[in-house]
Design an enzyme around this catalytic site. Structure first.
Site, PDB file in Angstrom:
ATOM      1  N   ASP A  18       4.693   0.758  -0.189  1.00  0.00           N
ATOM      2  CA  ASP A  18       4.721   1.895  -0.725  1.00  0.00           C
ATOM      3  C   ASP A  18       5.505   3.116   0.070  1.00  0.00           C
ATOM      4  OD1 ASP A  18       4.295   3.668  -2.989  1.00  0.00           O
ATOM      5  OD2 ASP A  18       2.532   4.530  -2.026  1.00  0.00           O
ATOM      6  N   ASP A  20       5.496   6.997  -0.766  1.00  0.00           N
ATOM      7  CA  ASP A  20       4.803   8.297  -0.775  1.00  0.00           C
ATOM      8  C   ASP A  20       3.413   7.819  -0.098  1.00  0.00           C
ATOM      9  OD1 ASP A  20       7.075   9.138  -1.844  1.00  0.00           O
ATOM     10  OD2 ASP A  20       6.254   9.631  -3.833  1.00  0.00           O
TER      11      ASP A  20
END
Length: 242
Positions: A18, A20
């Protein structure tokens, strides 16, 4: 978790990250962008009470952009037509205002920049040295620019972001589709690959996708919650794998 008890990520066929909260601390930029945009909007429209920090957590955090806009405006008894995702940022619709936030996000990002987490960069270095492919799986439509500003774009050959997911009509996390399709783009089997996530929905997505290892990064989501939702191990920072 003691470093010696952590799995060796270089043993997997690929590692999918991922963005963020995992590679970059982008949440701060999103918070700043929402605040800037709504302060300007509330002032121009005479909306009361003014935007406060708790509005982010009460109405915006974790929601799709347009849903968050509608929720926050509703809290001020403001109802707007939904509009269409193609609406220009100046349109007085929910989608238009959501797109306006995207412009402010880009403005803040360019003005202030963003630095990746050092531990995450160190892990990328380790994986690169071992010849392990990597990819980014992000719900954000800003992922391309975030990676570029953070100096990471050239290190990420496969990017599954909100733009690609929308183009391919893939449901967002916690559905497994974005992770599974990203693994396919890399050319690996999820069962022989690892996924790294910091959000509840992301851990659920990777777990449902059948990844051989799901790593939770606890940036505030809670280690117990991440484990309960499918993480195999939880760390505070990816430097623990280096």
């Amino acid at each position: 978790m003691p470093r010696e008890s952590l799995p060796d990520l270089t043993a997997y066929d690929a590692v999918l990250f991922d963005l963020d909260g995992v590679l970059t601390p982008t949440a701060d930029v999103h918070m700043h962008a929402w605040k800037t945009m709504f302060e300007e909007l509330f002032l121009a429209w005479g909306i009361e009470p003014p935007y406060v920090e708790s509005d982010y957590f009460d109405y915006l955090d974790g929601k799709k952009r347009y849903d968050g806009v509608a929720s926050l405006l509703r809290s001020r008894d403001v109802e707007l037509p939904w509009g269409d995702p193609s609406d220009p940022p100046e349109a007085d619709t929910v989608c238009g205002i959501g797109n306006r936030k995207n412009e402010v996000f880009a403005r803040v990002l360019r003005a202030e920049g963003i630095a990746p987490y050092p531990g995450s960069v160190a892990l990328l270095d380790k994986l690169d040295a071992a010849g392990v492919p990597v990819a980014v799986v992000s719900s954000s439509k800003n992922a391309e620019e975030v990676l570029t500003v953070a100096g990471l774009r050239e290190r990420i050959p496969v990017l599954m972001d909100g733009v690609v997911a929308e183009r391919e009509s893939l449901p967002s996390k916690p559905a497994p589709d974005v992770f599974v399709v990203a693994a396919r783009m890399v050319g690996v089997d999820p069962a022989r690959s690892a996924a790294v996530e910091d959000a509840h929905s992301g851990v659920q997505s990777a777990s449902a996708g059948g990844f051989g290892l799901v790593v939770g990064v606890d940036r505030g989501a809670g280690a117990d919650a991440l484990i309960a939702l499918g993480a195999d191990v939880v760390v505070q920072d990816l430097a623990e794998f280096v």
